[in-house]
Structure formats: structure tokens, C-alpha cells
Design a protein around this motif. Structure first.
Motif, PDB file in Angstrom:
ATOM      1  N   PHE A  23       0.760  -1.176  -0.153  1.00  8.63           N
ATOM      2  CA  PHE A  23       0.107  -0.050  -0.081  1.00  8.63           C
ATOM      3  C   PHE A  23       0.813   1.231  -0.115  1.00  8.63           C
ATOM      4  O   PHE A  23       1.951   1.304   0.638  1.00  8.63           O
ATOM      5  CB  PHE A  23      -0.835   0.246   1.243  1.00  8.63           C
ATOM      6  N   HIS A  24       0.309   2.375  -0.410  1.00  5.44           N
ATOM      7  CA  HIS A  24       0.772   3.727  -0.212  1.00  5.44           C
ATOM      8  C   HIS A  24       0.443   3.725   1.210  1.00  5.44           C
ATOM      9  O   HIS A  24      -0.916   3.660   1.590  1.00  5.44           O
ATOM     10  CB  HIS A  24       0.059   4.884  -0.999  1.00  5.44           C
ATOM     11  N   GLN A  25       1.390   3.992   2.232  1.00  2.19           N
ATOM     12  CA  GLN A  25       1.072   4.103   3.620  1.00  2.19           C
ATOM     13  C   GLN A  25       1.591   5.163   4.191  1.00  2.19           C
ATOM     14  O   GLN A  25       2.116   6.085   3.821  1.00  2.19           O
ATOM     15  CB  GLN A  25       2.206   2.881   3.948  1.00  2.19           C
ATOM     16  N   ARG A  26       0.597   5.721   5.368  1.00  3.88           N
ATOM     17  CA  ARG A  26       0.860   6.672   5.991  1.00  3.88           C
ATOM     18  C   ARG A  26       0.365   6.323   7.644  1.00  3.88           C
ATOM     19  O   ARG A  26      -0.285   5.308   7.965  1.00  3.88           O
ATOM     20  CB  ARG A  26      -0.022   7.998   5.871  1.00  3.88           C
ATOM     21  N   SER A  27       1.125   6.976   8.627  1.00  2.00           N
ATOM     22  CA  SER A  27       1.048   6.285  10.113  1.00  2.00           C
ATOM     23  C   SER A  27       0.393   7.452  10.896  1.00  2.00           C
ATOM     24  O   SER A  27       0.702   8.705  10.585  1.00  2.00           O
ATOM     25  CB  SER A  27       2.333   5.970  10.639  1.00  2.00           C
ATOM     26  N   TYR A  28      -0.403   7.134  11.672  1.00  2.00           N
ATOM     27  CA  TYR A  28      -0.705   8.042  12.796  1.00  2.00           C
ATOM     28  C   TYR A  28       0.007   7.713  14.280  1.00  2.00           C
ATOM     29  O   TYR A  28       0.238   6.564  14.487  1.00  2.00           O
ATOM     30  CB  TYR A  28      -2.114   7.958  13.184  1.00  2.00           C
ATOM     31  N   GLY A  29       0.158   8.774  15.016  1.00  2.00           N
ATOM     32  CA  GLY A  29       1.021   8.430  16.127  1.00  2.00           C
ATOM     33  C   GLY A  29      -0.092   8.852  17.413  1.00  2.00           C
ATOM     34  O   GLY A  29      -0.983   8.716  17.308  1.00  2.00           O
ATOM     35  N   THR A  30       0.665   9.250  18.537  1.00  2.00           N
ATOM     36  CA  THR A  30      -0.076   9.686  19.584  1.00  2.00           C
ATOM     37  C   THR A  30       0.568  11.086  20.179  1.00  2.00           C
ATOM     38  O   THR A  30       1.316  11.708  19.615  1.00  2.00           O
ATOM     39  CB  THR A  30       0.335   8.630  20.963  1.00  2.00           C
ATOM     40  N   ASP A  31      -0.499  11.631  20.995  1.00  2.00           N
ATOM     41  CA  ASP A  31      -0.259  12.945  21.166  1.00  2.00           C
ATOM     42  C   ASP A  31       1.183  13.226  21.827  1.00  2.00           C
ATOM     43  O   ASP A  31       1.537  12.426  22.713  1.00  2.00           O
ATOM     44  CB  ASP A  31      -1.298  13.379  22.332  1.00  2.00           C
ATOM     45  N   PRO A  32       2.085  14.121  21.594  1.00  2.00           N
ATOM     46  CA  PRO A  32       3.385  14.386  21.994  1.00  2.00           C
ATOM     47  C   PRO A  32       3.710  14.412  23.491  1.00  2.00           C
ATOM     48  O   PRO A  32       4.538  14.148  23.889  1.00  2.00           O
ATOM     49  CB  PRO A  32       3.837  15.491  21.285  1.00  2.00           C
ATOM     50  N   GLU A  33       2.435  15.256  24.051  1.00  2.00           N
ATOM     51  CA  GLU A  33       2.514  15.129  25.393  1.00  2.00           C
ATOM     52  C   GLU A  33       2.025  14.152  26.347  1.00  2.00           C
ATOM     53  O   GLU A  33       2.785  13.771  27.288  1.00  2.00           O
ATOM     54  CB  GLU A  33       1.784  16.593  25.873  1.00  2.00           C
ATOM     55  N   THR A  34       0.723  13.801  25.902  1.00  2.00           N
ATOM     56  CA  THR A  34       0.210  12.810  26.819  1.00  2.00           C
ATOM     57  C   THR A  34       0.519  11.246  26.373  1.00  2.00           C
ATOM     58  O   THR A  34       0.424  10.316  27.044  1.00  2.00           O
ATOM     59  CB  THR A  34      -1.178  12.674  26.847  1.00  2.00           C
ATOM     60  N   GLN A  35       1.172  11.150  24.955  1.00  2.00           N
ATOM     61  CA  GLN A  35       1.554   9.791  24.608  1.00  2.00           C
ATOM     62  C   GLN A  35       0.133   9.069  24.222  1.00  2.00           C
ATOM     63  O   GLN A  35       0.284   7.838  24.066  1.00  2.00           O
ATOM     64  CB  GLN A  35       2.489   9.141  25.449  1.00  2.00           C
ATOM     65  N   LEU A  36      -1.155   9.566  24.478  1.00  2.00           N
ATOM     66  CA  LEU A  36      -2.300   8.926  24.311  1.00  2.00           C
ATOM     67  C   LEU A  36      -2.740   8.980  22.772  1.00  2.00           C
ATOM     68  O   LEU A  36      -2.340   9.953  21.942  1.00  2.00           O
ATOM     69  CB  LEU A  36      -3.217   9.402  25.099  1.00  2.00           C
ATOM     70  N   LEU A  37      -3.562   8.117  22.417  1.00  2.00           N
ATOM     71  CA  LEU A  37      -4.078   8.055  20.884  1.00  2.00           C
ATOM     72  C   LEU A  37      -4.952   9.566  20.853  1.00  2.00           C
ATOM     73  O   LEU A  37      -6.042   9.514  21.503  1.00  2.00           O
ATOM     74  CB  LEU A  37      -4.931   6.878  20.562  1.00  2.00           C
ATOM     75  N   ASP A  38      -4.678   9.883  19.769  1.00  2.00           N
ATOM     76  CA  ASP A  38      -5.525  11.386  19.596  1.00  2.00           C
ATOM     77  C   ASP A  38      -6.462  10.993  18.463  1.00  2.00           C
ATOM     78  O   ASP A  38      -6.063  11.198  17.319  1.00  2.00           O
ATOM     79  CB  ASP A  38      -4.659  12.440  19.147  1.00  2.00           C
ATOM     80  N   TYR A  39      -7.756  10.760  18.671  1.00  2.00           N
ATOM     81  CA  TYR A  39      -8.598  10.438  17.617  1.00  2.00           C
ATOM     82  C   TYR A  39      -8.975  11.488  16.665  1.00  2.00           C
ATOM     83  O   TYR A  39      -9.163  11.250  15.676  1.00  2.00           O
ATOM     84  CB  TYR A  39      -9.977  10.022  18.124  1.00  2.00           C
ATOM     85  N   ASP A  40      -8.925  12.805  17.156  1.00  2.00           N
ATOM     86  CA  ASP A  40      -8.813  13.806  16.357  1.00  2.00           C
ATOM     87  C   ASP A  40      -7.897  14.068  15.091  1.00  2.00           C
ATOM     88  O   ASP A  40      -8.210  14.220  13.908  1.00  2.00           O
ATOM     89  CB  ASP A  40      -9.148  15.391  17.059  1.00  2.00           C
ATOM     90  N   ALA A  41      -6.827  13.680  15.765  1.00  2.00           N
ATOM     91  CA  ALA A  41      -5.701  13.539  14.712  1.00  2.00           C
ATOM     92  C   ALA A  41      -5.680  12.380  13.735  1.00  2.00           C
ATOM     93  O   ALA A  41      -5.321  12.553  12.512  1.00  2.00           O
ATOM     94  CB  ALA A  41      -4.347  13.505  15.404  1.00  2.00           C
ATOM     95  N   VAL A  42      -6.240  11.511  14.323  1.00  2.00           N
ATOM     96  CA  VAL A  42      -6.466  10.196  13.255  1.00  2.00           C
ATOM     97  C   VAL A  42      -7.584  10.446  12.357  1.00  2.00           C
ATOM     98  O   VAL A  42      -7.404  10.141  11.102  1.00  2.00           O
ATOM     99  CB  VAL A  42      -6.914   8.760  14.367  1.00  2.00           C
ATOM    100  N   ARG A  43      -8.533  11.171  12.543  1.00  2.00           N
ATOM    101  CA  ARG A  43      -9.657  11.640  11.860  1.00  2.00           C
ATOM    102  C   ARG A  43      -8.879  12.591  10.752  1.00  2.00           C
ATOM    103  O   ARG A  43      -9.506  12.338   9.856  1.00  2.00           O
ATOM    104  CB  ARG A  43     -10.842  12.264  12.627  1.00  2.00           C
ATOM    105  N   ALA A  44      -8.330  13.419  11.199  1.00  2.00           N
ATOM    106  CA  ALA A  44      -7.677  14.486  10.220  1.00  2.00           C
ATOM    107  C   ALA A  44      -6.954  13.916   9.195  1.00  2.00           C
ATOM    108  O   ALA A  44      -7.119  14.282   7.971  1.00  2.00           O
ATOM    109  CB  ALA A  44      -7.079  15.600  11.092  1.00  2.00           C
ATOM    110  N   ALA A  45      -6.096  12.715   9.611  1.00  2.00           N
ATOM    111  CA  ALA A  45      -5.422  12.317   8.783  1.00  2.00           C
ATOM    112  C   ALA A  45      -5.948  11.181   7.693  1.00  2.00           C
ATOM    113  O   ALA A  45      -5.740  11.326   6.860  1.00  2.00           O
ATOM    114  CB  ALA A  45      -4.311  11.193   9.652  1.00  2.00           C
ATOM    115  N   ALA A  46      -7.200  10.684   8.065  1.00  2.00           N
ATOM    116  CA  ALA A  46      -7.665   9.902   7.510  1.00  2.00           C
ATOM    117  C   ALA A  46      -8.606  10.615   6.351  1.00  2.00           C
ATOM    118  O   ALA A  46      -8.468  10.386   5.285  1.00  2.00           O
ATOM    119  CB  ALA A  46      -9.115   9.192   8.055  1.00  2.00           C
ATOM    120  N   ARG A  47      -9.059  11.963   6.654  1.00  2.00           N
ATOM    121  CA  ARG A  47      -9.642  12.790   5.700  1.00  2.00           C
ATOM    122  C   ARG A  47      -8.880  13.142   4.711  1.00  2.00           C
ATOM    123  O   ARG A  47      -9.370  13.367   3.576  1.00  2.00           O
ATOM    124  CB  ARG A  47     -10.424  13.945   6.710  1.00  2.00           C
TER     125      ARG A  47
END
Length: 489
Positions: free
Chosen positions: A192-216
Motif C-alpha cells: 500500500f501507499h502507507q501513512r502512519s498516525y501516532g500519539t499526542d506528543p505530551e500525553t502519549q495517548l491516541l489522539d482520535y481527532d488527529a487520526v480523523r484528520a489524517a484519514a480525511r
């Protein structure tokens, strides 16, 4: 001592029968290659004497282990239940059907496929099933209602071009994802053409808003959820919303936490099966079965997944499918639910034990089965910490932390999990003591300079006497919770 693997009504009889079976098996092996018999005995002795904290390892029951060593190993059985390319597979049909039945009932899945040889194989089956399903439904209108088997070479040429343009979005390796979630050197990163999502730099927790933005922005065909080193739960209902919003297929890899799903520790939005189009898993790790894989799917993907052989897989391992059936049957018991809850409770106790002693944890704790210890503040790399702990009889594995400056080889972290020692009967008090032992070893470990005098990333010095006192303390814990109690070789 209670055997946590045995039926509670006949644990002593169970242990005696297992001892007889293993002594006989090793005696037979010894007559052909005694060094293998010796190595097998040594492996059991080593496992009994070690604090096994590798999050991806566990101990299978004697029933599961014995099931792997049968004449089902001698069968070829390409195809599916009732549709084999070899004659004489009626008993394999029974085994595979039972494994699938137990998997469906255990996880509440519409469809289950028990043939994958490993977690990577399960993921490959899922990826290709998604691609094939998108072709057959039909996304590429010029193929009409054709199935994969009907396509001409010209059709496949068009598909190869189309497949090469598909996209996948998965969790990055350093944030806790797995190499099969789009890591570039892995086949998933080449399909696949691939892209990764990470975690919030401060909390290190999954940031669902960032995942949504990356998916869009990226608009992937496949949104991959799940992890191998993320110490928190995931809201899979939210991940499905994101996938639906961009027209993606949600694939969840629950290989690490399948036992917590099976044991009803993860329910509702934290249970991936009701939300994912396809869910993959291994059958060892927290599920405590044989080494192998499963694919769970909605009915719409069943036909595509059923073509895992010959699309991706070769001959299914019938003896392993039999062992999966036994392990899944064990996981459908009330005792397994108690075990799964203990795994999560013990992980919390381990994390709290670290935090009270000043250790740094990725995300600041855990609410699943694993803890990710950041050892950079101790002046160590993950490789140095892993090696020093092994010297002291504590088996772990080094692991990247988010934005790890030491990369994936040396790392800055150590991953620890509770499934294996929970299988031995360890409780929260023992895991607090384990945290104390780990911190003691690491605070008494110093990096050693290389020949040039520069700080090294691999070499280390463990203070005198620390390994011996740690092994002695570990031995006290292990003696209280013997591995396979009553099993004598």
C-alpha cells in the motif's frame, strides 16, 4: 498447589496424566535424537526458573501442547471445510469447523477463519481479502460480477495497477503499532501507499481527532487499528466512525489483547469485533493457545477470507487448528474470564509499583496487559536494560517509545506484560515485588564506554551481587507459583 490450567475438579489427575504423556513422548524422541529431548527438558527448566515478562508470550496448557503433537500434522488440506483439494480430509473438516465455531461463539463474530499460520499471515489474508472484496463488489466496474478465480491475466494487470494505488493508515511503530501495520520494510508497507498516525506528543495517548484528520486528508482504503506496545485501551466505535466517514475498511489487529476481549475485560466500544469489518489475532499471547492466527469478519467478507488458501496461504496446519480449537474451548470458561481480569489487574499493580519507585512509564500507566518502561531517564538504552534484566533472570524485550531517539534496534524502552506470570498464579502483591526487582536491577546498571571511550548503546555494567540477589528473590516468588505444578519429567 492448584494447577491454573487444569479442570478444577481433577487437577491432580490432570497433572499425573500430563506427566505420563510427556515422559513417554520424550522417551520416544530420545531414541531418535537425544539432544532434542535434552533441549526440550532444558527449555521447561529455564521457563520455570525465569520471570517471564514478555508481553507477547504465555504458557499454553498441557492439553493445548499435546494437541499439537498428533498425526493431524501429516495431512494436506488446502481448501475449506467440505471443499478440499485433497481426499481423506473429513477429520480435518471436523477440526477446522470446531475451531471456527469456538472462535465465532467466543468473540461474537459472524465468521471465523482458523487457517492462518501466524499473526502476519492473518493480516495478509485480511489485506488481500479487503482488496479482493473491493474488486468483486465491484469497485472496478469493468470487472462486473467476476470473482478472483474468473479474472483473466489482462484483468489481473489492471488490478495490479489499482492495488498499487491503494492506501493504508495504521499506527506507527514507535507509537505502539506493529510492523505489519504499514512499516515500510514489511510487506504491508509495500502493498500500500502507507501513512502512519501516532500519539499526542505530551500525553502519549491516541489522539482520535488527529487520526480523523489524517484519514480525511489521506483517504485510505484500509484503516488499521490495534497495537503491540500501546499500554491503553482503544475506542473502536470511534475508529469505525472515522473509517465510515472516509469510506475505509476498518481492520483491527487484536493479537496482543485478544485474551482480554475473550475474557470480557474489553467490552462495548473497547471490543473491536462488533465494530471492525475484519479482526485479526494470534492465538498465543494473552489468548494462551498455540502459535497461530485467526481472522474474524463480517459475513460480507467471508467469501474473500475463505480464499486465504490459495491466495496467500499454503496447506493449513491441521494439528495447529486442532490446538486452536482446544485453546478456544478453554477460553470459553468462567475460569478464563477470571484469568483475563487478573491479567489486567496485575498490569495495573505492576505499573503502580513502577510509578511509586520513580520509574517513567509511557502514557503514565496502563489499562490493558502491558507496561512500557522508558529507561532513558536512567541513562540506559532499551538494549542495555533488556540485557541487564536477563542477566538477573528477568525476561523482557526492548521496545521503542514515541519519537524514540535510539531507533528500533537500541530503543529507549522496555516492554513488560503480565499474561505469562498471571498464568502461573501471580497476583498484585507479587507484581509489585516484580516492579521492585526490575527497578533495583536498572538503577544498579550503568552504560559502559566503547573502546573509543564514547558512551555505548549496547554495553553495560551491572553492579556486583545484583544478579544473584535478584535471582534469589525471583526464586522465592516462582517457587510459590510453579509452572505446570505436578508435571514431572
Amino acid at each position: 498447589m492448584t494447577d491454573v490450567f487444569a479442570p478444577t475438579t481433577n487437577s491432580s489427575e490432570y497433572a499425573e496424566q500430563a506427566s505420563t504423556a510427556y515422559r513417554a513422548a520424550l522417551s520416544v524422541i530420545e531414541q531418535v535424537e537425544p539432544r532434542i529431548a535434552d533441549a526440550t527438558r532444558a527449555e521447561l527448566a529455564d521457563q520455570r526458573a525465569s520471570l517471564k515478562l514478555i508481553a507477547s508470550e504465555n504458557y499454553a496448557s498441557p492439553a493445548v501442547l499435546l494437541t499439537m503433537g498428533t498425526w493431524f500434522s501429516d495431512k494436506y488440506a488446502e481448501g475449506t471445510v467440505g471443499h478440499r483439494f485433497y481426499a481423506g480430509c473429513q477429520n480435518v473438516d471436523t477440526v477446522e469447523a470446531l475451531a471456527a465455531e469456538h472462535a465465532r461463539e467466543l468473540f461474537g463474530a459472524e465468521y471465523a477463519y482458523a487457517q492462518p499460520h501466524s499473526g502476519i499471515d492473518a493480516n495478509l489474508v485480511a489485506f488481500w481479502s479487503i482488496l479482493a472484496h473491493r474488486v468483486e463488489t465491484p469497485t472496478l466496474a469493468d470487472h462486473g460480477a467476476k470473482t478472483v478465480y474468473d479474472l483473466s491475466e489482462q484483468d489481473w494487470e489492471k488490478l495490479r495497477r489499482a492495488f498499487g494505488e491503494q492506501r493504508a493508515l495504521g499506527m506507527s511503530l514507535d507509537a505502539g503499532g506493529h510492523l505489519t501495520h504499514g512499516f515500510r520494510p514489511n510487506i504491508s508497507g509495500k502493498m500500500f501507499h502507507q501513512r502512519s498516525y501516532g500519539t499526542d506528543p505530551e500525553t502519549q495517548l491516541l489522539d482520535y481527532d488527529a487520526v480523523r484528520a489524517a484519514a480525511r486528508e489521506f483517504k485510505p482504503l484500509v484503516l488499521i487499528a490495534g497495537y503491540s506496545a500501546y499500554p491503553r485501551r482503544v475506542n473502536f466505535a470511534t475508529m469505525r466512525e472515522i473509517a465510515d466517514e472516509v469510506g475505509a475498511t476498518l481492520m483491527v489487529d487484536m493479537a496482543h489483547f485478544a485474551g482480554l476481549v475473550a475474557g470480557k475485560v474489553f467490552t462495548g466500544d473497547e471490543d473491536p469485533v462488533p465494530h471492525a469489518h475484519l479482526t485479526t489475532t494470534t492465538t498465543h499471547k494473552s489468548l494462551r493457545g498455540p502459535r497461530g492466527g485467526l481472522v474474524l469478519a463480517t459475513k460480507e467478507y467471508a467469501d474473500s477470507v475463505d480464499r486465504g488458501c490459495p491466495m496467500v496461504l499454503g496447506g493449513p496446519l491441521s494439528h495447529m487448528m486442532a490446538a486452536k480449537a482446544v485453546a478456544l474451548a478453554e477460553a470459553r470458561t468462567a475460569e478464563f474470564q477470571t484469568y483475563a481480569q487478573n491479567v489486567a489487574d496485575n498490569a495495573k499493580a505492576l505499573a503502580d509499583g513502577f510509578l511509586r519507585r520513580g520509574a517513567k512509564l509511557v502514557t503514565g500507566g496502563t489499562d490493558n496487559h502491558l507496561v512500557l518502561l522508558d529507561v532513558s531517564g536512567m541513562g540506559l538504552t532499551g538494549r542495555q536494560a533488556e540485557s541487564a534484566l536477563l542477566d538477573a533472570g528477568i525476561v523482557t524485550n526492548r521496545n521503542s517509545v514515541p519519537s524514540d531517539p535510539n531507533g528500533a534496534w537500541y530503543t529507549s524502552g522496555v516492554r513488560l506484560g503480565t499474561p505469562a506470570l498471571t498464568s502461573r498464579g501471580f497476583g498484585t502483591a507479587e507484581f509489585d515485588r516484580v516492579a521492585e526487582l526490575v527497578v533495583d536491577v536498572l538503577t544498579n546498571t550503568q552504560p559502559a564506554a566503547t573502546k573509543s571511550g564514547a558512551p555505548g548503546k549496547a554495553k553495560y555494567v551491572l553492579a556486583d551481587g545484583v544478579a544473584d540477589r535478584t535471582k534469589a528473590a525471583s526464586g522465592e516468588l516462582l517457587d510459590k507459583h510453579p509452572l505446570y505444578p505436578g508435571l514431572e519429567l
